[in-house]
Design a protein around this motif. Structure first.
Motif, PDB file in Angstrom:
ATOM      1  N   CYS A 152      22.710  35.316  58.382  1.00 38.82           N
ATOM      2  CA  CYS A 152      23.785  34.748  59.222  1.00 38.82           C
ATOM      3  C   CYS A 152      24.174  35.800  60.259  1.00 38.82           C
ATOM      4  CB  CYS A 152      24.996  34.355  58.391  1.00 38.82           C
ATOM      5  SG  CYS A 152      26.330  33.761  59.466  1.00 38.82           S
ATOM      6  N   TYR A 158      26.629  36.004  62.218  1.00 38.47           N
ATOM      7  CA  TYR A 158      28.056  36.361  62.217  1.00 38.47           C
ATOM      8  C   TYR A 158      28.343  37.356  61.094  1.00 38.47           C
ATOM      9  CZ  TYR A 158      33.066  35.980  62.626  1.00 38.47           C
ATOM     10  OH  TYR A 158      34.392  36.273  62.824  1.00 38.47           O
ATOM     11  N   PRO A 190      27.896  31.989  64.144  1.00 35.07           N
ATOM     12  CA  PRO A 190      27.797  31.690  62.707  1.00 35.07           C
ATOM     13  C   PRO A 190      26.711  30.656  62.438  1.00 35.07           C
ATOM     14  CG  PRO A 190      29.883  30.906  63.647  1.00 35.07           C
ATOM     15  CD  PRO A 190      29.079  31.441  64.766  1.00 35.07           C
ATOM     16  N   PRO A 205      24.307  30.177  59.469  1.00 31.74           N
ATOM     17  CA  PRO A 205      23.748  30.609  58.177  1.00 31.74           C
ATOM     18  C   PRO A 205      22.360  30.009  57.942  1.00 31.74           C
ATOM     19  CG  PRO A 205      25.413  28.914  57.858  1.00 31.74           C
ATOM     20  CD  PRO A 205      25.415  29.225  59.312  1.00 31.74           C
ATOM     21  N   LYS A 256      25.494  29.467  51.428  1.00 32.14           N
ATOM     22  CA  LYS A 256      26.056  30.827  51.483  1.00 32.14           C
ATOM     23  C   LYS A 256      27.522  30.789  51.938  1.00 32.14           C
ATOM     24  CE  LYS A 256      25.293  35.054  54.178  1.00 32.14           C
ATOM     25  NZ  LYS A 256      25.815  36.056  53.335  1.00 32.14           N
ATOM     26  N   CYS A 257      27.830  29.831  52.802  1.00 32.31           N
ATOM     27  CA  CYS A 257      29.198  29.744  53.351  1.00 32.31           C
ATOM     28  C   CYS A 257      30.226  29.480  52.265  1.00 32.31           C
ATOM     29  CB  CYS A 257      29.285  28.629  54.378  1.00 32.31           C
ATOM     30  SG  CYS A 257      28.161  28.864  55.728  1.00 32.31           S
ATOM     31  N   CYS A 284      31.137  32.949  51.060  1.00 34.50           N
ATOM     32  CA  CYS A 284      31.123  34.062  52.007  1.00 34.50           C
ATOM     33  C   CYS A 284      32.541  34.552  52.279  1.00 34.50           C
ATOM     34  CB  CYS A 284      30.459  33.579  53.294  1.00 34.50           C
ATOM     35  SG  CYS A 284      30.532  34.795  54.584  1.00 34.50           S
ATOM     36  N   ASN A 314      33.592  35.978  54.792  1.00 31.26           N
ATOM     37  CA  ASN A 314      33.970  35.857  56.205  1.00 31.26           C
ATOM     38  C   ASN A 314      34.371  34.445  56.573  1.00 31.26           C
ATOM     39  OD1 ASN A 314      33.080  38.490  56.402  1.00 31.26           O
ATOM     40  ND2 ASN A 314      30.998  37.822  56.854  1.00 31.26           N
ATOM     41  N   GLY A 315      34.363  33.564  55.573  1.00 31.29           N
ATOM     42  CA  GLY A 315      34.612  32.141  55.837  1.00 31.29           C
ATOM     43  C   GLY A 315      35.860  31.888  56.660  1.00 31.29           C
ATOM     44  N   CYS A 339      35.033  33.335  60.652  1.00 30.93           N
ATOM     45  CA  CYS A 339      33.953  32.962  61.569  1.00 30.93           C
ATOM     46  C   CYS A 339      34.373  31.740  62.375  1.00 30.93           C
ATOM     47  CB  CYS A 339      32.640  32.732  60.836  1.00 30.93           C
ATOM     48  SG  CYS A 339      32.642  31.332  59.766  1.00 30.93           S
TER      49      CYS A 339
END
Ligand code: SF4
Length: 1022
Positions: free
Chosen positions: A744, A746, A1000, A1002, A1007-1008, A1011, A1013-1014, A1017
């Motif tokens: 990803c 991002y 972003p 992925p 994975k989101c 993640c 960073n959810g 992003c």
């Protein structure tokens, strides 16, 4: 006495309403006084339902809401109400009982070598099982003498735990009689002996409803109550016939036994069950073959019941699934309180259900009480003792200083200051380490500071709990009362009210419980506790104490425990969490007496508790027109096994009556498509993944809670625009970072460009990353010392070497439980799997030639003709005599699997192979041709052998161990194509980084879900 059989669900409820109307109509005019009517039910919630039914019926029939309610009590409440009429000994509460038994057990096992040298460790848990066992014996009417006589005649009379049980029971009875005390089970015995029918004279009518699962003594007391001439006993079952026919393992056997115990036969069916329910009642738990039952099934088109069995990938997704289905129903006009959501393990599911139902905007009522131990108020008190036990470890101190219920809550800067101090000085905790760090800090700051003062105050307040000596319980409780006053918890709870004042309710229950423990301490001053024992007693007590949060309004979707769901009519039922071991709950085998002996003593057996669970399953399936059963496929990181009760649906499945109209019944996950979002968090996530479309502004501008948050996040633009982010000077890249970018862009941006990582806890435990590095280092050092083939003969020698290397790698770390466990896991699992793999590997004519080999300065030509340099560190390269080589990567966790196509998720290994071919073509030994890519599955996450040859040239190698035997073997051309394609991906990744493309995107949307960073992003610029 009258007995009636009522079907489950609406038909049964209508019959109850008719009965109530009959009672109400017996008073033709005001005053409407019904306090001569007694209604006995099994659960508190049914009490409230009866109250409502009466009120509605009086209004309907007499047009008045003024009535004197009938006396509605749970059976338990009524029996204790009767006990108050006899002048019996004092009733001992549950906490005093546990304290007494713990003291007895500790005395009995002290000095007995068979129970070890530390009775203080064994006594608390052993006394809890002894207490359970004595309660069961007592409830079955078995006194200590009868137990002793049974044991004397058995062949297990010399077993230590049996002797302990008999002696503990005898002493327990002696002490109780000396102190003129009585426990709950004995109370009922006494009541039975002295029962006077005159006690029931105030009642003209008695209705007993929904009671079927009681023990022997309770059943005998019900028999006495049911002898009242105005008594009506309501029995829930599809029909009287179904009770009569119930076999030994059928759920209705409980009802049949109960009726047998009170000397009654099933009464006539007051209402007929529907044809669907008649079929279901015969098909479920039948002793006939599934096929025969399926033959009797109605045609799917004429089956007016909707039964679904669905499974989701995880517990969270399962609850999301249920919430989504309920939301659909509510949107179609279903009344919220006609929907039941039940879980066998509601304590586990409850918080998640509340969180997701709030996210979905579903009105709900969670009626069941909560464990006191789960309340933040209780946890804040326990956090103080945990800190003492852990010698003020960093996490334990952070819990204390960040609790809003303790006095530190007034100083919001304390938690970040303490965290900073521990990180800066790398102190994982410890009272003296902290005090010394604080001394240096205040010296540097030129004097005392708030942190020093508060920490010193905390250590002083907890000083009384650090003594090693044992002390009477009453003294510990006094110390706790002082500590609570110091912590200011009472005032702070008052100031910080939770939703529905749950904090105040928890605090009230907490103080009641502590008073009860204090009383137990005064009652039994002879028993003493060390701090550890007392702390365990507190935790155990808080765990089995429940507190109620009285709902302001009982409306909404009803989230109930299984027993609480009885006596209502539902339109839709969702029964979730149906996994093996939870439903039926897997109870531990009785450690004292064999099942056959327990059965002969009339003690509830494991089979009986299985039947109670089966009865709930049976009842709920027959209680509504739409029933959805669900289970998670995984719990945590382990696969879950569905409940065996679901097998009972086999005849329905065979007849096509399950999951009609359902497209996907398993592997369900919430959708990441914007148009399918059902809650604010789902919508926010979907927008983050798919990008912002201007047409969404209509939805985002609505007045729905949470929309404004998403809108303002989208409207936010950094003050200084970072556009376009180009990193023109970067010319060197590692293969690992390119892999991160491909996963990803991002994520790469956050990790590699901004250098942001979630803060790791300061701890002495090795992090998973460090553990992986240690394992890599051990395996590298192993082959640096070991220069011969591994065979069956020298395997022991190889194991010794691995053991020594593990000692030096792990023993330098702090001696914590996790660190010890990590080392044990390496030796017991990873090292053994590695040696198994190596024994076979050495027979293939290859050898490990390069270990942790660094390749630097590999020139990669980009599409525009410019060059960058790639570097890599390869765990191991295995070579044969002709220079054919395999790239090896050691893994302690998961790794990508090969795919049938040339485009692979496996990226690093093929790039390593291409780099090694160029860089080591004149190395020693020379590398000529890459022929295989290998992962070592050291912890067995994928299954199969440790050496997993994920892709190989089948023209050179044959018969390689691989977890995907179809996708792994490739022709020489295909193998080369994989290498080429991976190099192409590396090139694209470099070009993307240089162009500042960090959108972003992925590679795998799953994975989101996890993640970190959810929440950051954003991709509307894409
Ligand atoms: S949530 Fe998904 S898109 Fe956002 S950074 Fe993480 S992996 Fe990338």
């Amino acid at each position: 006495m009258n007995i009636e059989t009522l079907p489950y669900g609406n038909a049964g409820l209508e019959e109850k309403k008719r009965l109530i109307e009959e009672v109400i109509s017996s008073r033709p005019g005001p005053p409407f006084m019904y306090n001569d009517v007694l209604i006995l039910v099994p659960a508190a919630r049914m009490k409230r339902s009866y109250g409502r039914l009466f009120l509605e019926a009086v209004e309907r029939i007499h047009g008045s809401a003024a009535l004197v309610q009938p006396e509605v009590r749970t059976l338990h409440q009524f029996l204790y109400h009767l006990y108050a009429k006899i002048n019996g000994p004092l009733l001992m509460d549950e906490n005093s009982r546990l304290v007494l038994l713990e003291g007895i057990v500790k005395e009995l096992i002290t000095g007995k070598s068979s129970f070890g040298d530390h009775p203080d460790i064994l006594a608390p848990s052993l006394s809890a099982v002894v207490a359970d066992m004595l309660e069961q014996l007592s409830s079955a009417g078995i006194a200590s003498q009868q137990l002793a006589a049974t044991v004397r005649e058995s062949d297990f009379s010399d077993k230590n735990q049996v002797i302990l049980l008999v002696d503990a029971y005898e002493q327990y009875e002696q002490i109780m009689s000396k102190k003129n005390l009585l426990d709950p089970a004995r109370t009922l015995m006494l009541l039975l002996d002295q029962f006077d029918p005159e006690w029931l004279s105030p009642y003209s009518r008695i209705i007993i409803d929904g009671i079927n699962d009681v023990d022997e003594i309770q059943a005998r007391l019900i028999r006495k109550i049911a002898a009242h001439p105005g008594c009506t006993l309501l029995v829930d079952a599809p029909s009287a016939e179904s009770i009569r026919r119930a076999g030994d393992h059928h759920p209705l056997r409980l009802t049949k036994d109960f009726l047998g115990c009170i000397g009654l036969l099933p009464g006539p069916s007051a209402a007929a069950a529907s044809p669907e329910d008649r079929f279901l009642s015969e098909a479920l738990f039948s002793d006939k073959p599934f096929d025969r039952q399926a033959e009797k099934a109605p045609q799917p088109a004429s089956f007016n019941k909707n039964i679904r069995v669905l499974s989701a990938v995880s517990t969270r997704e399962e609850v999301s699934l249920i919430a989504g289905e309920i939301k659909k129903s509510l949107q179609l006009g279903a009344a919220p309180d006609s929907i039941l959501v039940a879980f066998p393990a509601l304590d586990e599911y409850g918080p998640l259900v509340e969180e997701l139902f709030n996210d979905f905007g579903i009105p709900y009522n969670r009626a069941l009480g909560r464990q006191l131990s789960t309340s933040p108020v209780t946890m804040s008190i326990l956090s103080l003792f945990r800190a003492v036990q852990e010698d003020f470890s960093g996490p334990s101190l952070m819990r204390i200083v960040s609790s809003p219920f303790l006095k530190f809550g007034e100083h919001p800067l304390v938690a970040p200051a303490l965290d900073r101090l521990m990180r800066d000085r790398r102190i994982p905790g410890g009272k003296y380490k902290l005090l010394s760090a604080l001394r240096y800090q205040s010296r540097d700051n030129g004097g005392g500071d708030i942190l020093t003062d508060l920490m010193t105050d905390l250590f002083k307040a907890l000083e009384p709990f650090s003594a090693d000596e044992s002390e009477p319980l009453a003294l510990w409780m006094e110390k706790l009362a002082d500590l609570m006053a110091w912590s200011d918890i009472g005032a702070r709870v008052e100031a910080i009210k939770g939703p529905l004042s749950s904090n105040s309710q928890a605090y009230k229950k907490l103080t009641e419980t502590l008073v009860s423990l204090g009383r137990a301490g005064n009652l039994f001053p002879e028993y003493r506790y060390t701090f550890g024992e007392w702390h365990f007693l507190l935790r155990k007590t808080f765990m089995h104490t429940r507190f109620q949060v009285p709902p302001e309004d009982e409306g909404g979707v009803q989230i109930l425990g299984l027993s609480e769901s009885r006596g209502h009519a539902w339109n839709e039922i969702y029964l979730g969490g149906l996994t093996d071991a939870k439903f039926p709950q897997r109870l531990p085998q009785n450690i004292f007496l064999p099942e056959a002996t327990l059965e002969s003593l009339g003690v509830r057996t494991l089979e009986r508790s299985r039947m109670a669970a089966a009865h709930h399953f049976y009842r709920l399936l027959l209680s509504a027109a739409s029933v959805t059963l669900s289970y998670p496929e995984n719990e945590g990181d382990r696969p879950a096994v569905p409940s065996p009760f679901l097998e009972e649906l086999a005849p329905l499945r065979k007849a096509g009556l399950i999951n009609r109209g359902v497209e996907k019944a398993s592997g369900i996950q919430f959708s990441l498509k914007i148009e399918e979002s059902r809650s604010i968090p789902e919508l926010a996530k979907a927008i983050a993944i798919n990008g912002y479309d201007r047409s969404l502004s209509i939805i985002l501008n609505t007045n729905i809670k949470g929309m404004a948050g998403i809108q303002s996040a989208l409207d936010y633009h950094p003050a200084e625009s970072a556009s376009p982010l180009v990193l023109p000077l970067k010319r060197e890249f590692t293969v690992t970072e390119l892999d991160t970018y491909l996963n990803c862009p991002y994520d790469y941006y956050v990790l590699r460009v901004l250098g942001m990582k979630p803060l790791a806890e300061v701890t002495e435990d090795i992090s998973p990353l460090d553990r992986g590095s240690k394992v890599h280092a051990i395996l590298r050092n192993f082959y640096l010392s070991w220069n011969k083939a591994i065979t069956g003969e020298n395997r022991r020698e190889a194991r010794v070497l691995l053991g020594k290397l593990a000692d030096s790698a792990f023993n330098a770390e702090a001696d914590t439980f996790r660190n010890r466990r990590d080392k044990e896991m390496f030796l017991a699992i990873m090292a053994e799997r590695f040696l198994d793999a190596e024994e076979k590997f050495w027979q293939q004519g290859m050898r490990p030639a390069y270990l942790e080999w660094k390749i630097e300065g590999y020139r990669l030509v980009l599409s525009n003709g410019t060059e960058v340099e790639l570097s890599a560190k390869i765990d191991r390269i295995d070579v044969d005599e002709s220079g054919n080589f395999m790239i090896v990567d050691y893994k302690t966790g998961k790794y990508p699997q090969p795919k049938m196509s040339a485009d692979q998720d496996i990226f690093q290994l093929p790039v390593y192979a291409a780099m090694a071919r160029t860089a080591l073509k004149s190395g020693s030994p020379v590398l000529n041709m890459p022929i295989g890519l290998v992962y070592y599955d050291l912890s067995g996450r994928i299954g199969g052998a440790a050496r997993d040859v994920v892709l190989f040239d089948k023209e050179v190698l044959s018969d390689q161990p691989s977890s995907k035997p179809k996708a792994s073997p490739r022709s020489a051309e295909e193998f080369e194509a994989v290498l080429k394609q991976s190099m192409g991906k590396a090139r694209k990744a470099v070009e993307g980084i240089l162009a500042g493309d960090f959108s972003p995107k992925p590679q795998d949307e799953n994975k989101c879900r996890y993640c970190p960073n959810g929440i950051m992003c954003r991709n509307e610029e894409r």
